[in-house]
Structures are given as structure tokens and as C-alpha cells.
Design a protein around this motif. Structure first.
Motif, short mmCIF file in Angstrom:
data_model
loop_
_atom_site.label_atom_id
_atom_site.label_comp_id
_atom_site.label_asym_id
_atom_site.label_seq_id
_atom_site.Cartn_x
_atom_site.Cartn_y
_atom_site.Cartn_z
N GLU A 202 0.82 -1.22 0.00
CA GLU A 202 0.00 0.00 0.00
C GLU A 202 0.85 1.26 0.00
O GLU A 202 1.74 1.43 0.84
N LEU A 203 0.55 2.14 -0.96
CA LEU A 203 1.20 3.44 -1.05
C LEU A 203 0.13 4.51 -0.86
O LEU A 203 -0.91 4.49 -1.53
N GLU A 204 0.39 5.45 0.06
CA GLU A 204 -0.53 6.58 0.22
C GLU A 204 0.23 7.85 -0.11
O GLU A 204 1.33 8.09 0.40
N VAL A 205 -0.34 8.66 -1.00
CA VAL A 205 0.36 9.85 -1.49
C VAL A 205 -0.63 11.00 -1.64
O VAL A 205 -1.81 10.78 -1.93
N GLU A 206 -0.15 12.22 -1.46
CA GLU A 206 -0.99 13.40 -1.64
C GLU A 206 -1.28 13.53 -3.14
O GLU A 206 -0.36 13.64 -3.96
N ALA A 207 -2.55 13.48 -3.50
CA ALA A 207 -2.95 13.28 -4.91
C ALA A 207 -2.47 14.39 -5.84
O ALA A 207 -1.91 14.12 -6.91
N SER A 208 -2.67 15.65 -5.47
CA SER A 208 -2.31 16.74 -6.39
C SER A 208 -0.79 16.85 -6.52
O SER A 208 -0.26 17.12 -7.61
N GLU A 209 -0.06 16.61 -5.42
CA GLU A 209 1.41 16.64 -5.48
C GLU A 209 1.92 15.53 -6.41
O GLU A 209 2.83 15.75 -7.22
N PHE A 210 1.31 14.36 -6.31
CA PHE A 210 1.69 13.22 -7.15
C PHE A 210 1.44 13.53 -8.62
O PHE A 210 2.30 13.31 -9.48
N ALA A 211 0.25 14.07 -8.93
CA ALA A 211 -0.11 14.37 -10.32
C ALA A 211 0.85 15.39 -10.93
O ALA A 211 1.30 15.25 -12.07
N GLN B 74 -8.66 12.18 -11.00
CA GLN B 74 -10.03 11.85 -10.58
C GLN B 74 -10.21 12.00 -9.07
O GLN B 74 -11.33 12.00 -8.57
N VAL B 75 -9.10 12.10 -8.35
CA VAL B 75 -9.17 12.08 -6.88
C VAL B 75 -9.67 13.42 -6.35
O VAL B 75 -9.03 14.45 -6.54
N ASP B 76 -10.82 13.40 -5.68
CA ASP B 76 -11.37 14.61 -5.07
C ASP B 76 -10.82 14.81 -3.66
O ASP B 76 -10.76 15.92 -3.16
N ARG B 77 -10.48 13.71 -3.01
CA ARG B 77 -9.97 13.80 -1.64
C ARG B 77 -8.50 14.16 -1.67
O ARG B 77 -7.87 14.22 -2.71
N GLU B 78 -7.94 14.36 -0.48
CA GLU B 78 -6.54 14.79 -0.41
C GLU B 78 -5.58 13.69 -0.84
O GLU B 78 -4.63 13.93 -1.57
N ASN B 79 -5.83 12.46 -0.39
CA ASN B 79 -4.87 11.38 -0.62
C ASN B 79 -5.38 10.32 -1.59
O ASN B 79 -6.56 9.98 -1.59
N ALA B 80 -4.43 9.81 -2.38
CA ALA B 80 -4.71 8.66 -3.24
C ALA B 80 -3.99 7.45 -2.64
O ALA B 80 -2.87 7.57 -2.15
N VAL B 81 -4.66 6.31 -2.69
CA VAL B 81 -4.07 5.07 -2.17
C VAL B 81 -3.88 4.11 -3.35
O VAL B 81 -4.84 3.79 -4.04
N PHE B 82 -2.63 3.68 -3.55
CA PHE B 82 -2.31 2.69 -4.58
C PHE B 82 -2.04 1.35 -3.90
O PHE B 82 -1.35 1.30 -2.87
N LEU B 83 -2.58 0.29 -4.47
CA LEU B 83 -2.33 -1.06 -3.95
C LEU B 83 -1.65 -1.88 -5.03
O LEU B 83 -2.21 -2.08 -6.12
N PHE B 84 -0.43 -2.36 -4.73
CA PHE B 84 0.38 -3.11 -5.69
C PHE B 84 0.49 -4.57 -5.28
O PHE B 84 0.38 -4.91 -4.09
N ASN B 85 0.77 -5.42 -6.26
CA ASN B 85 1.14 -6.80 -5.98
C ASN B 85 2.59 -7.01 -6.41
O ASN B 85 3.48 -7.20 -5.59
N SER B 86 2.84 -6.91 -7.72
CA SER B 86 4.21 -6.99 -8.22
C SER B 86 4.32 -6.05 -9.41
O SER B 86 3.32 -5.45 -9.85
N SER B 87 5.54 -5.96 -9.98
CA SER B 87 5.76 -5.03 -11.08
C SER B 87 5.05 -5.43 -12.37
O SER B 87 4.94 -4.65 -13.31
N GLY B 88 4.54 -6.67 -12.42
CA GLY B 88 3.87 -7.12 -13.64
C GLY B 88 2.36 -7.26 -13.51
O GLY B 88 1.69 -7.62 -14.47
#
Length: 372
Positions: free
Chosen positions: A261-270, A336-350
Motif C-alpha cells: 500500500e502506497l498513500e500519497v498526496e494526490a495533487s502533489e503526485f499528479a 479523478q481524486v477529489d480527496r486529499e490522498n490517493a491510495v495505490f495497492l500493488f502486488n508486483s511489477s507485472g
């Protein structure tokens, strides 16, 4: 027919009509808008045989009647008239001309017989319900970016609107995908929508619908059948054929076992993605994300044009991960994120990556990684 109507009101009605008509068509009548005046209202109707829009507005009707005239030409004339002008539309019987007058301006436009204008057949709708415009706006706005433009996969050229069964009960759901990314948006199921068949609303209809949904939170009457969908306010009715095809089982591509799980500030990330992607080649626009101990490094290496990298402080506590994405896809999802933070969920690089807004699961996005 003789009608007087305020310029701003006329411009609003005609602009909705002219955006539906196809600029290039082999049937002349389809370039026209049907104007029907009766009592104190005027209706403007336009169609491309797949979509029909009817805009009804108040006017001073001196003489009832109906005619058809070029939608684009009428729109251009009205657009160029001065604000606040009173516009008079007149057609003398048998003249074959519509006179448009405003102040000292006078235009004569060729007309075609109203009898030649195709009116979309009314349909028996399986479900009729009402939804707030802001609810429909969210459903379609957040999903439409993922609509496929590949004409061979025509069943992906729209937004799949249907009733979905969830842990929290039935929901009104919109889904769009192009095989590279997917958007799935849920809203509370309106009363009367439970009998609605699932329909694929075409891309052009989604664009036209957006104009209906602007502004306040007015209720929109929605009617759905196997072949048509209709959205209506008091003034405007938009009727469209739906795409005749079967939308794929999208649930199979939504990952359920992603634990990193990665949590990042959405507008800063974009903004950071946008900056580093500046040097990437337009063809691939690949951005590499390197994750390790609350750090995210975004990097681009384009041998022909240069390289860039930027570091962001994030919340991430899993194993080191390197994964690449198309920059355009990352940007569209982050926006698309209206809230402050976006949460990304990864499994592997593929594997496909899941994204949501904070802890809100009513809007989720899936994006396929790229090799970098």
C-alpha cells in the motif's frame, strides 16, 4: 410561424442542438434543427439518428408553426448577435426561408420541410427513476476517461451503467475500460432503478449528457430500456440508442490480493508525474515508480531526449518495488481524486495496480503496468 425569443435563451437551446448534428452527413435534413412553436413555448429538436436532443424554452409565439433550418448556421448567427438582443424568427408559408431578425440585423436562411425530419420512435422503458444531477455527474465524469476509442472493440466505446450487487446492497454503477485502465464508480441505487437492464451509454452521449448535468443539483429523470436510454430535465430531453453489445466481465480484472500500500498526496503526485513526463518520448511516455521506506522516486529515461527524476515523501512500508506506467494513464487516474490522498495497492511489477481515494471504495481504478 413567428416567434420572439431572448438571445441568451435561444443560444442555449441552439448550442445544445447543433452539438448533436454531424458536421458531415449525406442526408441534408440531419444537418437541420426542427423548430416547433406552439402557445408560449418553442421546441428545438436535433438528431444524428443515434441521439436525439429536445430543448423546450419559453418564448413569445405570435404565430404557431414548425420548420427546419441549418443548426450550425443558426447557432453561429445567434452567437454573434449582441447580448440582450430580442431575436425574431419568422417563416411565411411556402416561402422556404426563415427570417432571423435582431435590431438592424436580418438573415434569410433556407429551410427544409418539417415532414422530412426524422423523430426518434418512443420506447417502452423497463425502468424509470430520478437521480440528482451531481450523482450522475460523478458517475460519468469519473469513468469516461477510460472509455476505449478502438472502434473494433465497439462494446468498450461507452460507459456501462447497471445495477451491481455489493456487500452494502445494490448500487447504481458505471464502469469504463479500454483494456489498459478501468474505472468503476458506485452510487446509492435510486428508487425505481432496480429493474434497470444494464446498458452501454455511447461516448458521444456521455459528452452530450455532461451539458445537461452542469450547474445545480436538479433532479434528472432517467429512463432505460434494452435499446435506449433517456435523460430529461424540465427543459431538455436527451434520448440515445445504447451500444448493442455485451460488456465484458470487468470484475475479473479488478485485483483483490494487492497488499503493498502506497498513500500519497494526490495533487502533489499528479504534478510530479506531469513534470518528469515532460522529457519522455510521446510514443511511450513511460514513468518508473521506485518505492522504498516512505519514499517514492518518479523517473523517466528517454535516450533520445533526456532523463528526469523527482522524489516525493509518501507513506509506504513494504518491500522495495519498481514498477512502470504510462504517464498519461497515471495522470488521468490521479486527476479523478477529489480527496486529499490517493491510495495505490500493488502486488508486483507485472500485475494490475488498484487505486482508490483514501478509504473510499465507491470509486476504484485499475491500471496495467508497463515494462521500463
Amino acid at each position: 410561424m413567428k416567434v420572439s425569443i431572448e438571445r441568451a435563451t435561444l443560444l442555449g437551446a441552439v448550442s445544445q442542438a447543433q452539438s448533436v448534428v454531424e458536421r458531415r452527413n449525406t442526408i441534408p435534413i440531419l444537418a437541420n434543427v426542427l423548430i416547433e412553436a406552439a402557445e408560449n413555448t418553442v421546441q428545438f429538436r436535433a438528431t444524428d439518428l443515434d441521439i436525439e436532443v429536445v430543448d423546450q424554452t419559453a418564448a413569445m409565439v405570435e404565430r404557431a408553426g414548425a420548420t427546419t433550418v441549418s443548426a450550425v448556421t443558426l447557432h453561429e448567427i445567434v452567437r454573434k448577435l449582441p447580448d440582450g438582443a430580442l431575436v425574431t424568427l419568422t417563416e411565411e408559408p411556402g416561402s422556404g426561408r426563415l427570417t432571423v431578425e435582431a435590431g438592424r440585423s436580418n438573415f434569410q436562411l433556407a429551410t427544409l420541410p418539417k415532414e422530412d425530419f426524422p423523430v426518434m420512435a418512443s420506447s417502452e422503458y423497463a425502468a424509470n427513476f430520478s437521480a440528482k444531477s451531481d450523482v450522475l455527474r460523478r458517475l460519468f465524469d469519473k469513468s469516461k476517461f477510460a472509455i476505449s476509442t478502438e472502434e473494433t472493440r465497439y462494446y468498450l466505446n461507452g460507459v456501462y451503467m447497471h445495477v451491481a450487487t455489493t456487500e452494502d446492497g445494490p448500487k447504481l454503477r458505471c464502469v469504463a475500460t479500454d483494456g489498459h485502465r478501468l474505472a468503476r464508480i458506485d452510487a446509492a441505487l435510486p428508487s425505481g432503478a432496480d429493474t434497470m437492464p444494464g446498458v452501454i451509454v455511447p461516448r458521444k452521449t456521455v459528452g452530450e449528457l455532461r451539458k445537461l448535468l452542469d450547474g445545480d443539483d436538479k433532479p434528472i429523470a432517467v429512463s432505460v430500456s434494452e435499446t435506449k436510454v433517456r435523460f430529461a430535465t424540465e427543459e431538455i430531453t436527451l434520448t440515445s440508442k445504447v451500444i448493442d453489445g455485451t460488456f465484458p466481465d470487468y470484475s475479473r480484472v479488478i485485483p483483490t490480493g494487492n497488499t503493498r500500500e502506497l498513500e500519497v498526496e494526490a495533487s502533489e503526485f499528479a504534478k510530479a508525474v506531469d513534470r518528469v513526463a515532460t522529457v519522455s518520448s510521446e510514443r511511450s511516455r513511460a514513468v518508473k515508480m521506485t518505492l522504498d521506506d516512505d519514499r517514492l522516486i518518479l523517473s523517466v529515461n528517454a535516450p533520445d531526449s533526456g532523463a528526469a527524476h523527482e522524489e516525493i515523501n509518501v507513506r509506504y512500508g513494504d518491500d522495495r518495488l519498481e514498477i512502470g506506467f504510462n504517464a498519461k494513464y497515471l495522470l488521468e487516474i490521479a486527476n479523478q481524486v477529489d480527496r486529499e490522498n490517493a491510495v495505490f495497492l500493488f502486488n508486483s511489477s507485472g500485475d494490475p495496480t488498484l487505486m482508490r481515494e483514501g478509504n473510499d471504495t465507491s470509486a476504484i481504478y485499475v491500471v496495467m503496468p508497463m515494462r521500463v
